[in-house]
Write a protein that holds these residues in place. Structure first.
Motif, PDB file in Angstrom:
ATOM      1  N   ASP A 119      -8.276  28.809  46.899  1.00 30.41           N
ATOM      2  CA  ASP A 119      -7.477  29.950  47.350  1.00 30.41           C
ATOM      3  C   ASP A 119      -6.294  29.453  48.181  1.00 30.41           C
ATOM      4  N   PRO A 120      -5.073  29.461  47.624  1.00 29.40           N
ATOM      5  CA  PRO A 120      -3.912  28.973  48.364  1.00 29.40           C
ATOM      6  C   PRO A 120      -3.646  29.703  49.679  1.00 29.40           C
ATOM      7  N   SER A 121      -4.202  30.908  49.845  1.00 31.11           N
ATOM      8  CA  SER A 121      -3.972  31.637  51.105  1.00 31.11           C
ATOM      9  C   SER A 121      -4.967  31.230  52.193  1.00 31.11           C
ATOM     10  N   ASP A 122      -5.928  30.371  51.874  1.00 29.74           N
ATOM     11  CA  ASP A 122      -6.908  29.905  52.856  1.00 29.74           C
ATOM     12  C   ASP A 122      -6.172  29.210  54.002  1.00 29.74           C
ATOM     13  N   ALA A 123      -6.517  29.560  55.220  1.00 24.09           N
ATOM     14  CA  ALA A 123      -5.864  28.993  56.402  1.00 24.09           C
ATOM     15  C   ALA A 123      -6.079  27.489  56.524  1.00 24.09           C
ATOM     16  N   ASN A 124      -7.081  26.941  55.845  1.00 26.39           N
ATOM     17  CA  ASN A 124      -7.371  25.510  55.918  1.00 26.39           C
ATOM     18  C   ASN A 124      -6.602  24.682  54.891  1.00 26.39           C
ATOM     19  N   THR A 125      -5.790  25.326  54.077  1.00 26.28           N
ATOM     20  CA  THR A 125      -5.027  24.634  53.042  1.00 26.28           C
ATOM     21  C   THR A 125      -4.179  23.521  53.651  1.00 26.28           C
ATOM     22  N   ARG A 126      -4.162  22.398  52.974  1.00 28.47           N
ATOM     23  CA  ARG A 126      -3.331  21.262  53.355  1.00 28.47           C
ATOM     24  C   ARG A 126      -2.305  21.031  52.254  1.00 28.47           C
ATOM     25  N   LEU A 127      -1.182  20.471  52.637  1.00 22.42           N
ATOM     26  CA  LEU A 127      -0.147  20.103  51.682  1.00 22.42           C
ATOM     27  C   LEU A 127       0.027  18.593  51.733  1.00 22.42           C
ATOM     28  N   VAL A 128      -0.008  17.944  50.572  1.00 15.77           N
ATOM     29  CA  VAL A 128       0.185  16.501  50.498  1.00 15.77           C
ATOM     30  C   VAL A 128       1.281  16.204  49.486  1.00 15.77           C
ATOM     31  N   GLU A 129       1.820  15.009  49.570  1.00 13.88           N
ATOM     32  CA  GLU A 129       2.913  14.626  48.681  1.00 13.88           C
ATOM     33  C   GLU A 129       2.445  13.919  47.420  1.00 13.88           C
ATOM     34  N   TYR A 130       1.182  13.426  47.428  1.00 14.11           N
ATOM     35  CA  TYR A 130       0.708  12.683  46.263  1.00 14.11           C
ATOM     36  C   TYR A 130      -0.812  12.761  46.135  1.00 14.11           C
ATOM     37  N   VAL A 131      -1.276  12.433  44.927  1.00 13.45           N
ATOM     38  CA  VAL A 131      -2.705  12.301  44.623  1.00 13.45           C
ATOM     39  C   VAL A 131      -2.884  10.911  44.024  1.00 13.45           C
ATOM     40  N   THR A 132      -4.002  10.268  44.357  1.00 15.73           N
ATOM     41  CA  THR A 132      -4.323   8.958  43.799  1.00 15.73           C
ATOM     42  C   THR A 132      -5.575   9.095  42.942  1.00 15.73           C
ATOM     43  N   VAL A 133      -5.516   8.536  41.738  1.00 17.61           N
ATOM     44  CA  VAL A 133      -6.624   8.602  40.786  1.00 17.61           C
ATOM     45  C   VAL A 133      -7.024   7.181  40.423  1.00 17.61           C
ATOM     46  N   ALA A 134      -8.349   6.914  40.439  1.00 16.80           N
ATOM     47  CA  ALA A 134      -8.855   5.596  40.057  1.00 16.80           C
ATOM     48  C   ALA A 134     -10.060   5.763  39.142  1.00 16.80           C
ATOM     49  N   GLY A 135     -10.278   4.776  38.295  1.00 20.63           N
ATOM     50  CA  GLY A 135     -11.417   4.785  37.396  1.00 20.63           C
ATOM     51  C   GLY A 135     -12.704   4.328  38.051  1.00 20.63           C
ATOM     52  N   HIS A 139     -11.203   0.227  42.493  1.00 19.61           N
ATOM     53  CA  HIS A 139      -9.861   0.082  41.918  1.00 19.61           C
ATOM     54  C   HIS A 139      -8.821   0.711  42.839  1.00 19.61           C
ATOM     55  N   PRO A 140      -7.607   0.139  42.885  1.00 23.56           N
ATOM     56  CA  PRO A 140      -6.561   0.745  43.718  1.00 23.56           C
ATOM     57  C   PRO A 140      -6.069   2.079  43.174  1.00 23.56           C
ATOM     58  N   GLY A 141      -6.169   2.290  41.881  1.00 24.87           N
ATOM     59  CA  GLY A 141      -5.763   3.561  41.292  1.00 24.87           C
ATOM     60  C   GLY A 141      -4.271   3.670  41.074  1.00 24.87           C
ATOM     61  N   ALA A 142      -3.881   4.833  40.587  1.00 26.40           N
ATOM     62  CA  ALA A 142      -2.474   5.146  40.331  1.00 26.40           C
ATOM     63  C   ALA A 142      -2.109   6.352  41.173  1.00 26.40           C
ATOM     64  N   ARG A 143      -0.927   6.315  41.761  1.00 27.11           N
ATOM     65  CA  ARG A 143      -0.442   7.396  42.612  1.00 27.11           C
ATOM     66  C   ARG A 143       0.498   8.283  41.808  1.00 27.11           C
ATOM     67  N   PHE A 144       0.254   9.596  41.913  1.00 22.78           N
ATOM     68  CA  PHE A 144       1.101  10.583  41.252  1.00 22.78           C
ATOM     69  C   PHE A 144       1.647  11.522  42.321  1.00 22.78           C
ATOM     70  N   THR A 145       2.980  11.574  42.444  1.00 25.84           N
ATOM     71  CA  THR A 145       3.597  12.452  43.442  1.00 25.84           C
ATOM     72  C   THR A 145       3.680  13.873  42.899  1.00 25.84           C
ATOM     73  N   ALA A 146       3.938  14.796  43.789  1.00 25.37           N
ATOM     74  CA  ALA A 146       4.127  16.187  43.368  1.00 25.37           C
ATOM     75  C   ALA A 146       5.281  16.269  42.377  1.00 25.37           C
ATOM     76  N   ASP A 147       6.322  15.476  42.595  1.00 23.42           N
ATOM     77  CA  ASP A 147       7.446  15.455  41.655  1.00 23.42           C
ATOM     78  C   ASP A 147       7.014  14.923  40.288  1.00 23.42           C
ATOM     79  N   ASP A 148       6.163  13.856  40.258  1.00 22.34           N
ATOM     80  CA  ASP A 148       5.647  13.332  38.987  1.00 22.34           C
ATOM     81  C   ASP A 148       4.906  14.422  38.217  1.00 22.34           C
ATOM     82  N   LEU A 149       4.242  15.309  38.955  1.00 21.41           N
ATOM     83  CA  LEU A 149       3.435  16.371  38.357  1.00 21.41           C
ATOM     84  C   LEU A 149       4.230  17.655  38.130  1.00 21.41           C
ATOM     85  N   ASP A 150       5.544  17.604  38.400  1.00 27.69           N
ATOM     86  CA  ASP A 150       6.434  18.763  38.235  1.00 27.69           C
ATOM     87  C   ASP A 150       5.983  19.965  39.053  1.00 27.69           C
TER      88      ASP A 150
END
Length: 183
Positions: A119-135, A139-150
């Protein structure tokens, strides 16, 4: 995300020491194949994208993909490691479960769906600039920015994220997530 008492390193260590369970259709008795070795970080390619609302998936969903780029069969952890910015802790798996191998044939892929926020209206919502995904947690993983994700606004909304286990197709990953969060 909730504050967690365990550090990411401790959580990764626990995942690595957990007893392996059955993974992506690896039935050693039926196939006669031994469990494959763990994929090294340089043997996998990661991709991430956002799900379009018309796809019928749960809102605020990222789709992730891991591909074995080697010529050999290998295994990633069956639970993708998905972290958001510098927030503490990875997305929780759906269904809950322990770490275990997920076999990927040479050139084959696994797919997962990640719900970033309920729920985006939840008062606990956080905003971040990127997400990191690893297998795998190691593993260090790959970083995807909000811009990468459009994503408009250059931020990813997150609170209590969950991820499916790796699945053989994106449709199956979407279905696991949708079934977990039916309205």
């Amino acid at each position: 995300m909730h504050t967690r008492t365990a550090t990411a390193a401790l959580a990764a260590g626990l995942l690595l020491t957990a007893a392996p369970a059955a993974a992506h259709p690896v039935d050693r008795a039926a196939t006669g194949k031994a469990e494959p070795p763990a994929c090294r970080a340089n043997q996998v390619r990661l991709a991430a994208s956002t799900a379009e609302p018309e796809d019928g998936t749960y809102p605020n969903v990222l789709r992730i993909k891991v591909t074995n780029t080697s010529d050999e069969r290998c295994a990633v952890d069956r639970i993708p490691t998905v972290t958001f910015g510098d927030l503490d802790g990875p997305a929780l798996p759906v269904p809950l479960g322990q770490s275990g191998p997920y076999a990927l044939g040479a050139g084959k892929s696994g797919y997962a769906a990640v719900r970033t926020i309920e729920d985006p209206s939840d008062a606990n919502t956080r905003l971040v600039e990127y997400v990191t995904v690893a297998g795998a947690p190691a593993h260090p993983g790959a970083r995807f920015t909000a811009d990468d994700l459009d994503l408009s606004g250059g931020r990813i909304w997150v609170w209590e994220p969950v991820t499916t286990w790796w699945q053989p197709s994106q449709a199956e990953a979407d279905e696991v997530l949708a079934n977990r969060y039916q309205a």
